[in-house]
Design an enzyme around this catalytic site. Structure first.
Site, short mmCIF file in Angstrom:
data_model
loop_
_atom_site.label_atom_id
_atom_site.label_comp_id
_atom_site.label_asym_id
_atom_site.label_seq_id
_atom_site.Cartn_x
_atom_site.Cartn_y
_atom_site.Cartn_z
N ASP A 95 0.79 -1.24 0.00
CA ASP A 95 0.00 0.00 0.00
C ASP A 95 0.83 1.29 0.00
O ASP A 95 0.32 2.34 -0.37
CB ASP A 95 -0.93 0.03 1.23
N ARG B 143 -0.67 -8.64 -4.95
CA ARG B 143 0.20 -8.94 -3.82
C ARG B 143 1.24 -10.01 -4.13
O ARG B 143 2.15 -10.25 -3.33
CB ARG B 143 -0.64 -9.39 -2.62
O1 F6P Z 1 -2.58 -4.03 3.12
C1 F6P Z 1 -2.44 -4.78 1.97
C2 F6P Z 1 -3.79 -5.09 1.37
O2 F6P Z 1 -3.58 -5.84 0.20
C3 F6P Z 1 -4.68 -3.88 1.07
O3 F6P Z 1 -4.32 -3.23 -0.12
C4 F6P Z 1 -6.05 -4.51 1.04
O4 F6P Z 1 -7.05 -3.58 1.39
C5 F6P Z 1 -5.94 -5.59 2.10
O5 F6P Z 1 -4.55 -5.87 2.26
C6 F6P Z 1 -6.65 -6.87 1.75
O6 F6P Z 1 -6.58 -7.71 2.85
P1 F6P Z 1 -6.94 -9.27 2.81
O7 F6P Z 1 -5.84 -9.97 2.10
O8 F6P Z 1 -7.01 -9.64 4.24
O9 F6P Z 1 -8.22 -9.40 2.06
#
Ligand code: F6P
Length: 331
Positions: free
Chosen positions: A127, A263
């Protein structure tokens, strides 16, 4: 300092492994033993702890995700959970912890510090929403992934002469949207830090269409229109924008939510360099007992910032990027 532990916590980010490798190797060189904690703070509570050494962190530099796994631990938010974590830290003789993660992970680090544990934070999140550092580990890789996807979307958008609304992550921070929108040549970029003007978006898309542009790409951050946490997928910021464009114009519009693809992947050179430099600095800070710090980059240099101070600061929006994006997208 003789024994340290490494925790990766919160959302994983490409480059976390490169940081684990750097911390371990530099620590070993300085004569410190290293433990790796699985599943973030949950693993500290559950005693999921393994010994790491220079050899064990071989062949991970180029891998996305985190070999230590990660988790978000509600139990760690409680005093009882923290007491269990502290007991395990002591059981293994760990005198300090390197914590790789985002703001939530750093708040956890400060909680441990209150219990007398020495901590050093390493900003790791796609982020880029941590104040007091130019970049966080994983951001560069995620931006490259988004731009690669936008390039592909452009091909089909141009062929069908459609508008695409592409939703990117970033929680309440617009850096992913802004950098990828600028680098990907988006016609419109919407970020959470600026109240969205959906009529203005329609005007831009219409203008672009009227001027016979073969497509329009609208990049929208997931946090536009309010906190993305707790919102259902069908109330995503991208669908809101696309529905508005569909209602107000006759332009064929499609939505792509990039999601967790952002990610993953092998870290870019920039992320490997950043993670290696920050990891090495974190090991040195622990060795020197210069703790309660976050290792960070400022104007390209590696610095140490007070962790508590960093968390009270507000991250600023890159005004220059906003102006440039508007200038380059103007038709
Ligand atoms: O903080 C990283 C992130 O990928 C954010 O961009 C997103 O809002 C969140 O994590 C998503 O989280 P999860 O993987 O728990 O759905």
């Amino acid at each position: 300092m003789k024994v340290i532990g490494i925790v990766t916590s919160g959302g994983d980010a490409p480059g976390m492994n490169a940081a684990v490798r750097a911390i371990t190797r530099v620590s070993n060189k300085l004569g410190m033993d290293v433990f790796g904690i699985y599943h973030g703070y949950a693993g500290l509570i559950e005693d999921e702890i393994i010994r790491l050494d220079t050899r064990k962190v071989g062949d991970i530099l180029h891998r996305g995700g985190t070999i230590l796994k990660t988790a978000r631990s509600p139990e760690f938010m409680t005093e009882a959970g923290q007491a269990k974590a502290v007991a395990n830290i002591k059981k293994y003789g760990m005198q300090g912890l390197a914590i790789i993660g985002g703001d939530g992970s750093f708040r956890g680090a400060l909680a441990l510090q209150k219990h007398g544990i020495r901590v050093v934070g390493i900003p790791g999140t796609i982020d880029n929403d941590i104040p007091c550092t130019d970049y966080t580990i994983g951001f560069d890789t995620a931006v490259n992934t988004i731009v690669d996807s936008v390039n592909k979307i452009r091909d089909t958008a141009t062929s069908h002469e459609r508008t695409f609304v592409v939703e990117v992550m970033g929680k309440n921070c617009g850096d992913l949207a802004l950098s990828s929108g600028l680098a990907g040549g988006a016609e419109v970029i919407l970020i959470p830090e600026i109240e969205p003007d959906y009529d203005a978006v329609c005007k831009k898309v219409q203008k672009s269409h009227d001027q016979a542009k073969s497509h329009a790409v609208v990049i929208v951050a997931e946090g536009v229109g309010g906190d993305p946490k707790g919102r259902g997928v069908y109330d995503s910021s991208a669908f809101r924008v696309a529905n508005y464009i569909n209602e107000k114009t006759n332009i064929e519009t499609r939505v792509t939510i990039l999601g967790h693809i952002q990610r993953g992947g092998s870290p870019t050179v920039n992320d490997r360099l950043l993670a290696s430099r920050l990891g090495a600095e974190a090991a040195k800070a622990l060795y020197e007992k210069d703790t309660g710090k976050m290792v960070a980059t400022k104007d390209g240099k590696i610095v140490r910032v007070d962790l508590e101070y960093a968390l009270t600061q507000k991250k600023t929006v890159k005004e220059e990027f906003i102006e440039l994006a508007n200038l380059l997208a103007s038709v």
